[in-house]
Design an enzyme around this catalytic site. Structure first.
Site, mmCIF file in Angstrom:
data_model
loop_
_atom_site.group_PDB
_atom_site.id
_atom_site.type_symbol
_atom_site.label_atom_id
_atom_site.label_comp_id
_atom_site.label_asym_id
_atom_site.label_seq_id
_atom_site.Cartn_x
_atom_site.Cartn_y
_atom_site.Cartn_z
ATOM 1 N N SER A 147 4.005 19.234 -14.113
ATOM 2 C CA SER A 147 3.752 19.899 -12.828
ATOM 3 C C SER A 147 3.198 21.280 -13.142
ATOM 4 C CB SER A 147 5.079 20.052 -12.078
ATOM 5 O OG SER A 147 4.946 20.931 -10.970
ATOM 6 N N TYR A 160 14.257 21.765 -11.518
ATOM 7 C CA TYR A 160 12.924 21.152 -11.591
ATOM 8 C C TYR A 160 12.024 21.940 -12.540
ATOM 9 C CZ TYR A 160 8.636 18.921 -9.745
ATOM 10 O OH TYR A 160 7.448 18.230 -9.595
#
Ligand code: NAD
Length: 265
Positions: A147, A160
């Protein structure tokens, strides 16, 4: 897709491919003649429909394995099943991921553990099982879906961001270990893509920040993305097909951003 990436007859596992980005990446490889192992959570009838549709649409074999990405034994079994069924495993895409949004001092311990297990450790367990098969073949491709949050942080996403930074380290380490065996390992770092995972975050962010969902879309999510456009799954598929084809043979240990310029800031 009109471009032929020379992948006909290869075999790919895509974790978390019952939905969103994973499903689109599996579909794009199936369109290139790659046999697919789908994985992910969901309602069994819906998964079977997805599996059958993909197989019929592209004329390839599509299997489903229900390995839970929090369970190393099940992950290893999925890799074994792919090899047993197809006789080879050419491509592993570690894509399964979940999110939870909360300030660090309120972040639930169980959510931390879950996110680290699914977004980071599952890629280790899958690669560990796949690499001996790829070494024996003298070729293989591992692509980790990280990401923009593998490179930069945002508040309220501690687990995350930690997992996605971690997966870039894992990507580099694997790349160095297998570089002389015809295997590459890379990461794709997408910006925001409108999938169920992001749709859920819009609601969570609104709650954590005490603002409306419209404000989250405009001022939080697309505020980070200079193009002011969501990244599309087709754009991610283009990056993936390059990496898993012979054209990608010298791309190794790298993080490919597809984020509309987010991390250029
Ligand atoms: P999604 O929620 O649409 O899909 C996630 C997939 O993971 C689903 O198939 C789900 O069933 C599966 N999954 C979740 N828990 C699992 C478990 N325990 N075992 C097996 N499978 C499990 O999400 P998405 O947006 O398509 O995200 C896919 C990947 O892309 C994730 O790693 C995510 O972090 C990453 N990513 C997404 C965005 C975005 O904007 N959507 C941006 C950057 C990176």
């Amino acid at each position: 897709m009109a471009v032929d990436f020379g992948l006909q007859g290869q075999v790919a596992i895509v974790t978390g491919s019952t939905s969103g980005i994973g499903h689109a990446l599996a579909d794009a490889m199936a369109a290139q003649g790659v046999n697919i192992v789908l994985n992910g959570l969901g309602e069994m009838n819906a998964i079977e429909r997805t599996r059958a549709e993909m197989a019929e649409k592209h004329g390839v074999e599509v299997l489903y394995h229900g390995a839970d990405m929090t369970k190393p034994v099940e992950i290893a079994d999925m890799v074994r099943a792919a090899k047993a069924e197809f006789g080879e495993l050419d491509i592993l895409v570690n894509n399964a991921g979940v999110q939870h949004v909360a300030p660090v001092d309120e972040f639930p311990d169980d959510k931390w553990d879950l996110i680290i297990a699914i977004n980071l450790s599952s890629a280790f367990h899958a690669a560990k099982a796949a690499i001996p098969i790829m070494k024996e073949q003298g070729r293989g491709r591992i692509v980790n879906i990280a990401s923009a949050h593998g490179l930069v942080a945002s508040p309220y996403k501690s687990a995350y961001v930690a997992a996605k930074h971690g997966i870039l380290g894992l990507t580099k380490t694997i790349a160095l270990e297998v570089a002389q065996q015809g295997i590459t390992c890379n990461a794709i770092c997408p910006g925001f893509v409108k999938t169920p995972l992001v749709e859920a975050q819009i609601a969570d962010q609104a709650k954590a920040r005490g603002i409306s969902e419209e404000a989250v879309m405009k001022d939080v999510i697309l505020a980070a993305q200079p193009t002011k456009q969501f990244v599309t799954v087709e754009q991610l598929a283009g990056q993936l097909l390059y990496l898993v084809s012979d054209l990608g043979a010298s791309a190794n240990g790298a993080a490919f951003t597809v984020d509309g310029g987010w991390t250029a800031q």
